[in-house]
Design a protein around this motif. Structure first.
Motif, PDB file in Angstrom:
ATOM      1  N   ARG A  24       0.866  -1.188   0.000  1.00 54.22           N
ATOM      2  CA  ARG A  24       0.000   0.000   0.000  1.00 54.22           C
ATOM      3  C   ARG A  24       0.896   1.228   0.000  1.00 54.22           C
ATOM      4  O   ARG A  24       1.739   1.402   0.891  1.00 54.22           O
ATOM      5  N   MET A  25       0.691   2.128  -0.968  1.00 57.33           N
ATOM      6  CA  MET A  25       1.554   3.313  -1.092  1.00 57.33           C
ATOM      7  C   MET A  25       0.770   4.439  -1.750  1.00 57.33           C
ATOM      8  O   MET A  25      -0.151   4.215  -2.522  1.00 57.33           O
ATOM      9  N   CYS A  26       1.145   5.642  -1.395  1.00 58.59           N
ATOM     10  CA  CYS A  26       0.418   6.820  -1.853  1.00 58.59           C
ATOM     11  C   CYS A  26       1.087   7.436  -3.077  1.00 58.59           C
ATOM     12  O   CYS A  26       2.322   7.441  -3.191  1.00 58.59           O
ATOM     13  N   VAL A  27       0.280   8.007  -3.955  1.00 61.82           N
ATOM     14  CA  VAL A  27       0.821   8.855  -5.016  1.00 61.82           C
ATOM     15  C   VAL A  27       1.394  10.135  -4.402  1.00 61.82           C
ATOM     16  O   VAL A  27       2.527  10.527  -4.706  1.00 61.82           O
ATOM     17  N   PHE A  28       0.626  10.760  -3.534  1.00 63.42           N
ATOM     18  CA  PHE A  28       1.014  12.074  -3.002  1.00 63.42           C
ATOM     19  C   PHE A  28       1.830  11.935  -1.719  1.00 63.42           C
ATOM     20  O   PHE A  28       1.697  10.950  -0.986  1.00 63.42           O
ATOM     21  N   PRO A  29       2.650  12.922  -1.400  1.00 56.31           N
ATOM     22  CA  PRO A  29       3.421  12.886  -0.151  1.00 56.31           C
ATOM     23  C   PRO A  29       2.508  13.013   1.069  1.00 56.31           C
ATOM     24  O   PRO A  29       1.327  13.327   0.937  1.00 56.31           O
ATOM     25  N   LYS A  30       3.077  12.785   2.226  1.00 56.58           N
ATOM     26  CA  LYS A  30       2.290  12.696   3.460  1.00 56.58           C
ATOM     27  C   LYS A  30       2.800  13.682   4.499  1.00 56.58           C
ATOM     28  O   LYS A  30       4.012  13.785   4.737  1.00 56.58           O
ATOM     29  N   HIS A  31       1.845  14.337   5.156  1.00 59.95           N
ATOM     30  CA  HIS A  31       2.143  15.235   6.275  1.00 59.95           C
ATOM     31  C   HIS A  31       1.429  14.707   7.505  1.00 59.95           C
ATOM     32  O   HIS A  31       0.190  14.623   7.526  1.00 59.95           O
ATOM     33  N   TYR A  32       2.207  14.351   8.532  1.00 66.22           N
ATOM     34  CA  TYR A  32       1.600  13.687   9.681  1.00 66.22           C
ATOM     35  C   TYR A  32       2.685  13.550  10.750  1.00 66.22           C
ATOM     36  O   TYR A  32       3.860  13.821  10.499  1.00 66.22           O
ATOM     37  N   THR A  33       2.280  13.097  11.943  1.00 72.56           N
ATOM     38  CA  THR A  33       3.273  12.731  12.943  1.00 72.56           C
ATOM     39  C   THR A  33       4.292  11.779  12.318  1.00 72.56           C
ATOM     40  O   THR A  33       3.912  10.897  11.556  1.00 72.56           O
ATOM     41  N   PHE A  34       5.538  11.954  12.632  1.00 69.91           N
ATOM     42  CA  PHE A  34       6.657  11.170  12.074  1.00 69.91           C
ATOM     43  C   PHE A  34       6.875  11.444  10.585  1.00 69.91           C
ATOM     44  O   PHE A  34       7.709  10.791   9.958  1.00 69.91           O
ATOM     45  N   ASN A  35       6.121  12.365  10.005  1.00 72.36           N
ATOM     46  CA  ASN A  35       6.209  12.645   8.561  1.00 72.36           C
ATOM     47  C   ASN A  35       6.213  14.154   8.359  1.00 72.36           C
ATOM     48  O   ASN A  35       5.212  14.749   7.962  1.00 72.36           O
ATOM     49  N   GLN A  36       7.362  14.757   8.655  1.00 75.30           N
ATOM     50  CA  GLN A  36       7.469  16.207   8.531  1.00 75.30           C
ATOM     51  C   GLN A  36       8.372  16.599   7.370  1.00 75.30           C
ATOM     52  O   GLN A  36       8.476  17.783   7.039  1.00 75.30           O
ATOM     53  N   ASN A  37       9.043  15.625   6.745  1.00 74.31           N
ATOM     54  CA  ASN A  37      10.017  15.961   5.699  1.00 74.31           C
ATOM     55  C   ASN A  37       9.331  16.358   4.389  1.00 74.31           C
ATOM     56  O   ASN A  37       8.212  15.949   4.101  1.00 74.31           O
ATOM     57  N   GLU A  38      10.049  17.164   3.628  1.00 75.67           N
ATOM     58  CA  GLU A  38       9.529  17.629   2.330  1.00 75.67           C
ATOM     59  C   GLU A  38       9.830  16.553   1.283  1.00 75.67           C
ATOM     60  O   GLU A  38      10.906  15.950   1.286  1.00 75.67           O
ATOM     61  N   PRO A  39       8.875  16.271   0.391  1.00 79.81           N
ATOM     62  CA  PRO A  39       9.144  15.268  -0.645  1.00 79.81           C
ATOM     63  C   PRO A  39      10.136  15.802  -1.675  1.00 79.81           C
ATOM     64  O   PRO A  39      10.332  17.014  -1.804  1.00 79.81           O
ATOM     65  N   VAL A  40      10.762  14.883  -2.405  1.00 84.13           N
ATOM     66  CA  VAL A  40      11.694  15.263  -3.471  1.00 84.13           C
ATOM     67  C   VAL A  40      10.938  15.878  -4.648  1.00 84.13           C
ATOM     68  O   VAL A  40      11.376  16.861  -5.237  1.00 84.13           O
TER      69      VAL A  40
END
Lengths: 482, 482
Positions: free
Chosen positions: A150-166
């Motif tokens: 299971r994987m997303c097309v779009f990047p994710k913003h959430y706890t543990f997910n603060q980094n900017e996508p490439v």
């Protein structure tokens, strides 16, 4: 004439205009023909050539029938219209079984009829972490038990997910806003690279098209943008045999969308995809109505695996509990299962003819949690899930169904032939089971945690008292003597 | 003048007629007076004297107010009527706290206001196993953590329960049928002896008046017999301060009785009992409506302790989950819990302000399973239940209530003063909790299985990140610094 193996990607690239906005101004596609059969396929604009003198247009096709195919392009621009050619569809190579389809109502199989038992994991945005970590994830998957991601097309913003996508999916306007009418081809090319990497490992990409965890705007695009995005994505990806369409992660948390929006988005994917990949939608709290005709199987978030039998009956489709909680030690109840409990949930689902998904959420100094970013596995459930996968693959190819004629027990099988009993976290030292009187059966005692299989002496028939080890996570595999 | 300590048994015995059928022909009772207060109490016929020249009539009374009491008997037979006397009610002795009452809406307390947190066990028919085993059971209870015992008046017929009881409740006619109009006093005298034995150990006898597991006829008596039996039993036992009335075990499995029967039987107990002992009724599947006014508290069979908060709200009474499954290894799912899981259920209930009951069902070569026959304990949960009892008894005397302002956590307490968080079988390595900003709190990390209590350094206020051991069965005890 080119050879394309069955269920692989035929791609035609043409030079064309790059003035104006080719994403919206240029229509491009092709008709693929085999005998009297014609398949219409949308192409897509893949950005300007490196010298920026022209644009690149591609159309992709996954031939599903061996033999000669021909094609001719269609476009509203003369230079892209009427380009014709042929190729030969050859037998598939090793490891290529074609796309996964629903089979036997509540199960799956590859297009070549070989069985497929989904053993999924989740790394929501592993494809947005940069090449080093992404390649480590692929390396981990090479020896992991999973055949679905299971994987997303779009990047994710959430706890543990603060980094900017490439990469981002759209170009920016001069004022720095998203230009939702102009896709960023590099974003999609990278996604394709990662989906291809999964395909090469025999892993289905259960691709999540929308999700609520967002700080960039992807979760609240207008309907026109959503629709154009879906058509563009399907045009690019439908020829990948390992793609599944998951309309959303936790659709019911996406406040900007109504149920009518979800119905419309489902139908756009359904009508755009010439290869009719699997389609599902994943909930947080309230289920989408999986009985709707465009839903091929249930993708469920729920902690109670006891309901699998009910869901199978209710929807009459395969039940995949993609999220039942993850093995891990974070502060949230959805991510603090012991490995024993996650394995227990896998078996509870399997012993009702359902399928359960994995994820890992162990705290990490750099917030690299498998569930979202991939990397390496830290837990103890994956090895046991590999063991369960083996058990399923050794079982009936058509899959198993609830066989609840034995009260008090989770049991699935093929009546009269094969039974998989599972006793969960109970510690019974004996069980009584009722087998058909008119046949003999062998019985193996399986320790789902210790990964042992112990055959009981002799053969069995009718009412049997079965001695058990008196500990949790015990199953029985019962096979008719032939 | 005789001294009777408060909440102990005053008993008056008189000789009277033994011709005809004294159980139905003779009415006998007494009026007990203290100042202007008068309490009417039914007496009972206790069989013929040893020389069979006369019958023995008794009336028992549990005085609840210190000071002088007087009495005068009433009867339809002259020799039993108008017998008068006095006694003095003195202060209770050590260990005598009086009967248990509902207190603070959803909790309990002894009549002397000392707190009572029910930590029950179940030995359904320990009192029908002969003196050797029954005395062994009492010896086990002497050092066990339990302060409540679920037990049946009538013997039990069921799996693991095939033995004949020592006593039956009725005499037989010459043709060998039960004479339902003639009780067997020895049956009831023995029951009293065992209830008295529990009382001497500080254990409440949660006495089950009817149950479905029967081969002798007790489960299908007619209404007249049921009513006479209840009045006789209440007359005999109501003066025992440790008696609770449980109308049934699994009332909904008793096919011979309607809901109207249960309502009537409840009301008979309510109107017959001068001391108003606690009253409840226990289900198999469907709950009786615990909101009915004669029900003092909920006695529940259910495996899902997550519902305790809902039941507390729904009924507004104490919630005692008397049966949530037993620690053991038998073939039935109600009796194959690991000790870890039973302890987990105790804590889950406790951390919502509810109370959970224990039982043990390990296979035994002579079918002596604690759950039904008593004997000795074989399991590992009892020691942990003792530890939980200590935690509860060290907590707020008035009991604790769900405090769900912290999402994702089972927590009960007294707002602003005391919180008991429990994290179940999850393995979080940290949790975030929100404490009031205007006070300081100490935090102890409790391992409910290992029975350790570790105080964290310092004091806490507001939002706190709490490091945890990353294993199941962890709780936090949080106390305001005063």
């Amino acid at each position: 004439m080119r050879d394309i193996e069955r269920w692989d990607i035929f791609e035609l690239s043409l030079d064309g205009p790059q003035d104006g906005n080719p994403f919206v101004d240029v229509r491009f596609g092709a008709r693929f023909s085999h005998g009297h059969r014609v398949v219409e396929v949308d192409g897509f604009y893949d950005g300007a050539n490196t010298n920026r003198s022209s644009g690149v247009y591609r159309v992709r096709f996954m031939p599903d029938t061996p033999g000669p195919w021909s094609y001719v392009t269609t476009s509203n621009r003369a230079e892209l219209d009427g380009v014709a050619g042929q190729f030969t569809c050859t037998d598939p190579g090793p490891g290529n079984h074609g796309p996964v389809r629903v089979s036997n109502t509540t199960h799956f199989a590859y297009a070549d009829s070989s069985p497929y038992f989904p053993i999924g994991t989740t790394c929501y945005v592993w494809n947005h972490q940069g090449d080093a970590l992404e390649e480590q994830t692929l390396e981990t998957l090479r020896t992991a038990p999973f055949n679905k991601m299971r994987m997303c097309v779009f990047p994710k913003h959430y706890t543990f997910n603060q980094n900017e996508p490439v990469y981002h999916a759209f170009e920016r306007t001069e004022s720095g806003e998203w230009d939702y009418a102009r896709f960023n081809p590099a974003f999609f090319q990278h996604l394709e690279q990662r989906i291809g990497g999964l395909r090469n490992l025999g892993i289905e990409a259960d691709l999540i098209l929308f999700h609520p965890y967002d700080r960039w705007g992807y979760a609240a695009m207008d309907a026109e943008t959503d629709d154009r995005y879906l058509r563009y994505l399907v045009a690019r990806l439908a020829a990948y045999r390992n793609v599944w369409w998951s309309m959303a992660n936790e659709y019911d948390l996406m406040e900007a969308k109504t149920m009518a929006d979800w119905d419309r988005l489902f139908r756009i994917v359904q009508e755009s995809d010439p290869h009719q990949h699997l389609r599902s939608i994943h909930n947080c709290y309230a289920f989408y109505d999986h009985a709707k005709p465009w839903v091929t199987h249930c993708s469920i978030q729920h902690h109670d695996l006891g309901k699998v039998t009910e869901w199978r009956k209710l929807y009459g489709k395969p039940v995949v509990v993609d999220e039942c909680g993850y093995e891990g030690n974070i502060e949230f109840n959805w991510g603090n299962l012991t490995p024993q409990e996650l394995v227990n949930r896998f078996w509870r689902g399997a012993a009702q003819g359902g399928y359960v998904g994995h994820g890992e959420t162990y705290l990490h100094p750099q917030d690299v949690l498998w569930w979202s970013k991939g990397g390496v596995l830290h837990g103890q459930s994956a090895a046991r899930i590999a063991f369960l996968r083996r058990i399923l693959e050794e079982g009936p190819a058509q899959g198993i169904a609830p066989a609840t004629e034995h009260w008090n027990v989770t049991c699935a099988g093929v009546l009269g032939e094969y039974y998989l009993h599972y006793f969960g976290n109970s510690q019974s030292a004996r069980r009584f089971i009722d087998l058909p009187e008119d046949a003999r059966f062998t019985i193996e005692v399986i320790d789902a945690w210790e990964m042992t299989i112990t055959q009981l002496d002799g053969t069995y028939s009718g009412r049997c008292e079965i001695p058990l080890p008196g500990k949790p996570y015990i199953a029985l595999r019962i096979k008719k003597v032939v």
